[in-house]
Structures are given as C-alpha cells and as structure tokens.
Design an enzyme around this catalytic site. Structure first.
Site, short mmCIF file in Angstrom:
data_model
loop_
_atom_site.label_atom_id
_atom_site.label_comp_id
_atom_site.label_asym_id
_atom_site.label_seq_id
_atom_site.Cartn_x
_atom_site.Cartn_y
_atom_site.Cartn_z
N GLU A 164 -0.47 -6.80 -0.91
CA GLU A 164 0.02 -7.00 0.46
C GLU A 164 -1.10 -7.41 1.43
O GLU A 164 -1.36 -6.73 2.43
CB GLU A 164 0.70 -5.73 0.98
CG GLU A 164 1.89 -5.30 0.15
CD GLU A 164 2.66 -4.13 0.73
OE1 GLU A 164 3.78 -3.89 0.28
OE2 GLU A 164 2.13 -3.45 1.65
N GLU A 360 6.94 -3.58 -6.09
CA GLU A 360 7.24 -2.34 -5.38
C GLU A 360 8.64 -2.41 -4.82
O GLU A 360 9.06 -3.45 -4.30
CB GLU A 360 6.28 -2.08 -4.19
CG GLU A 360 4.89 -1.63 -4.53
CD GLU A 360 4.02 -1.41 -3.30
OE1 GLU A 360 4.57 -1.03 -2.24
OE2 GLU A 360 2.81 -1.62 -3.40
#
Length: 457
Positions: A164, A360
């Site tokens: 991320e 995720e």
C-alpha cells in the site's frame, strides 16, 4: 459448491512492525513509529506502541503450527528493514538467523511465504535525511532489497516490494495519520514518485539476483464510484482513480505512468522532480503479479469550489455519502463486496489479465470479548459472513476469466494497528494482551480451515 482454481492460495497477511515485537531489541534500529511513539505517545490508542505488538519474534515457531492448524497454505508478511540493516549498510546476523528460521518453519508446515519489503516502517536514520522526499531513498531501498533477495532467496520465491505505497503518501504527507505528519500536496506527489522509483529499482535488482523468482507489489484498491453520470462527477472519479489506483498500478504492469495523470499533476503545478533514465527503468522493470488489498470503495463527487492549482485532493474530488451504504461501525468503512468483482474484471480487461491475488480483505471489530463463548472461542460470525460475501463476487470474477490465484485475509493473529493499537481486532486468533500474548482460535479459523481443505464452500 463454489470451487476455486487448482492450487489457489488460501492465506493471511501481516507485517513485521505489527506482529514481531522486540522493536528496540536484537540489533534493530528505530523506525519512524518507534520515534513517534517516544515523542508523542498520546497520539496512540491506550498508549499501545510498537515495542511489543504481538510478540511473534518469540512465538513464531508455534504460530507456524497455528497457520497449518487453520489450513493456511500461504502467508504474506514483511521483513523489517530496520532489523536486517539497522544502519542501512551493515547486515545484522541475528536478524538473518531469525528470518531464515521463521521462513523455514512456515515451509515445514506447508505454508508458502510471500515476502514483502516495506510496510509503512521507514527507518529513522533515513527519515532524518528526508525519507521518501529525497532521491537518495531510491538507491538505499534498492540496496536493502538486493540484500534481502541474497539472504532469503533460497527460501522465498514470491516477493513484493511495497504494501500500500499510497498510504504513506496520504497518511504521512496529506492527512497527518503517520509521521512526519506533513500536509503538502506537492511533497506528497514527490514522495509517491520516489516510492515508485524505489519499487522499480528493487525489481531491477531482483531480476539480477533471483531470475527464476516472481516479484510484484501490493496495492490497496478502493475503486471510485461517482455520485452521478454527470461530466463533473465523472471527472472527479477519473481524478481519484488516476491518483489512487493508476499511479502505481499502471507503471507496475504497463511500464509507464498514464498520460492523463502526467497532465493532471502538471495542470496543478505538482510535477515531481525526475531523472532522465526513469522512463526506461520503468519500462524495463514491470512485475510478474499484483497483490490487491480491498476493504472499501471510494464514493466521490465533484468538488463544490475547486481550486486551480489544487491545494489538496479534495479540490479534485470530494467524498460522497452514499445513502444506501452498509457500514462497519467499528472502522467507519463501507462494506461493498461487489467491488471485488469490479476489480477482478478491471484486472482482466485493463491490465493484460496479469496474475493477481487478493492480498488483504478483512473486517476489524472492537470489543470482541462480547462474543466470547464458554469454551473460550470468539464466535465471529460477522467475519465469516464478510469473507463469504466477498468470495461470492471474487468467484464470479474468476468464472468470467479473471486471472486471480489467491485470497488472503487481514489477518492471521490480532495485530497492532499503528495509531489504533489493538482497538479493532482482525485475526483468526485472538491475542490476549493481559496474558502473555496467548493465542486462542476464533470460530472463523475453523471456517477458513474447511474453506481451504475444500478449495471452496
């Protein structure tokens, strides 16, 4: 029964800073989190800092058995840069021994390690030089990546560079959730660009050291949905996707930044400093696979009073409160499983149907002790429902040809979550902070074991 492709990865994701503990021990140097907690502990939930987290530095052998116990065939975690190379140059032999044994024990239990290099944990020695704001960070990250590949490449074949990366751009340089708590759109764009080039250089080093391995990047994808089909709302949606999705996904897969993004930052006087060789480096160092983290969509609308040049992203797109939304009240995030289908089709149609996986997906809930049963198990049916709803849409995307090879939840055991500490719990295993970090399986662990064993549900 909904079956998934043969060899599908059923696993979980976590990170070194959120699980290992021993934040100031065993040769590790401070990260920005260690420094910030020391300086401003009041910013952190219940004074829960990064020193101990979930204590996996001590419990990893037993935890690898627990991975097997709930049917995980893969795990993605990270290496702590500050542990492996405490000063950025000198290898820490204790860290090498720890990680090698950790990864080997995963493999001994039938769990494939997918290793990530950076999960928000900037070394403080580099932050003191400017962190991702300075070009030097690109080369020191490439050296760290090369070192990790050399030390662990015989144990790990799947690697990722960043988790991320847009988060440390947004949280550190726009909204104040991460150190250095700067609010500066132009600096944020420079930080994003230098991070991208650090990724590119790490891929270049990977090809030299591990030519037979696979490397990717983990991106959080919150696809934008406009308030309406008006030209103004469509423009806002495009700006959101350009900045938050295409900025890393396009160069990672296609080897170049979108022309529309280049023009957008130019129009708003945000163009970062670059180097002449960057375009060729980007083109030559694309990835083998992509990991996509999905939690929530991004609802946007045209800004009411846009500024040119933009001072903040809100001058390009504003959040829109969709009245029909379903919310996780503990995190404040919208639950919208259909977006996972939209993401699957996006990868098929716009990104060469490159191999990708859900790296995720999960649900954080506060005060889970409310659901503790007499047998000591937390009955987290809400988590099972959340996963199944998302898997329904992922399965549909795969059936329509999207090249998805796995599904990882956040997370394996309850972990420390930055400023939020242990406020919300995400794990298949409860971590008892009052009782020596004791682990207890939740009901979702049993469900996931059956899911993995049946390769479907």
């Amino acid at each position: 029964m909904k079956k998934f492709p043969k060899g599908f990865l059923w696993g979980s994701a976590m990170s070194a800073p959120q699980t290992e503990g021993h934040g100031s021990k065993n040769g590790k140097s401070p990260s920005t989190w260690d420094y910030w907690f020391e300086k401003n502990p009041e910013k952190f939930n219940q004074d829960q800092g990064p020193e101990n987290t979930s204590n996996m530095y001590e419990t990893y052998a037993e935890d690898c058995l627990r991975m097997k116990e709930i049917g995980l065939n893969s795990i993605r975690t990270s290496i702590a840069w500050t542990r492996l190379l405490p000063d950025g140059k000198t290898l820490n032999p204790e860290a090498v021994a720890f990680y090698r044994d950790y990864f080997q024990k995963m493999k001994d239990n039938g769990v494939e390690p997918i290793m990530n290099l950076f999960h928000f944990d900037m070394p403080m020695w580099l932050m003191e030089k400017g962190g991702w704001e300075v070009r030097e960070s690109v080369e020191v990250f490439a050296f760290y990546a090369k070192t990790a590949f050399e030390q662990f490449g015989d144990l790990v074949t799947k690697w990722t560079t960043f988790n991320e990366p847009i988060v440390h751009v947004e949280c550190g340089y726009l909204y104040g959730y991460h150190y250095p708590d700067v609010v500066d759109f132009k600096k944020a764009v420079q930080v994003g660009y230098n991070t991208l080039m650090a990724h590119v250089r790490a891929v270049e080093e990977f090809r030299k050291v591990l030519p037979n391995g696979e490397i990717g990047i983990i991106l959080n994808i919150s696809p934008a949905y406009g308030r309406s089909a008006s030209p103004e709302d469509e423009k806002a949606k495009e700006a959101s996707d350009l900045l938050n999705i295409n900025s890393f996904l396009d160069p990672a897969v296609h080897g170049q930044l979108p022309e529309a993004l280049i023009q957008l930052v130019k129009e708003h006087q945000l163009t970062p400093e670059t180097q002449s060789e960057d375009k060729a480096l980007m083109q030559d160092n694309t990835v083998d696979f992509i990991g996509l983290n999905y939690y929530q969509p991004r609802r946007v609308q045209a800004p009411e009073n846009p500024k040119v040049p933009a001072k903040m992203p809100e001058d390009l797109y504003m959040p829109y409160d969709w009245p029909e939304k379903k919310i996780n009240p503990y995190r404040g995030w919208e639950i919208y499983p259909k977006a996972l289908y939209d993401v699957a089709i996006m990868m098929k149609e716009k990104y060469n149907n490159i191999p990708w996986y859900v790296s995720e997906n999960g649900m954080g809930v506060a005060d889970e002790e409310r659901f503790l049963q007499e047998d000591g198990m937390i009955e987290d049916d809400y988590r099972i429902e959340f996963m199944q709803e998302h898997l329904d849409y992922l399965h549909q995307g795969i059936e329509e040809g999207s090249n998805c090879f796995g599904y990882h939840t956040w997370t394996f055991v309850d972990c420390w979550s930055w400023l939020n500490g242990y406020r919300n719990r995400y794990g298949f295993y409860r971590v008892d902070l009052e009782n020596d970090y004791e682990r207890t399986m939740k009901k979702s662990g049993l469900w996931y074991k059956a899911l993995s064993e049946n390769n479907g549900y």
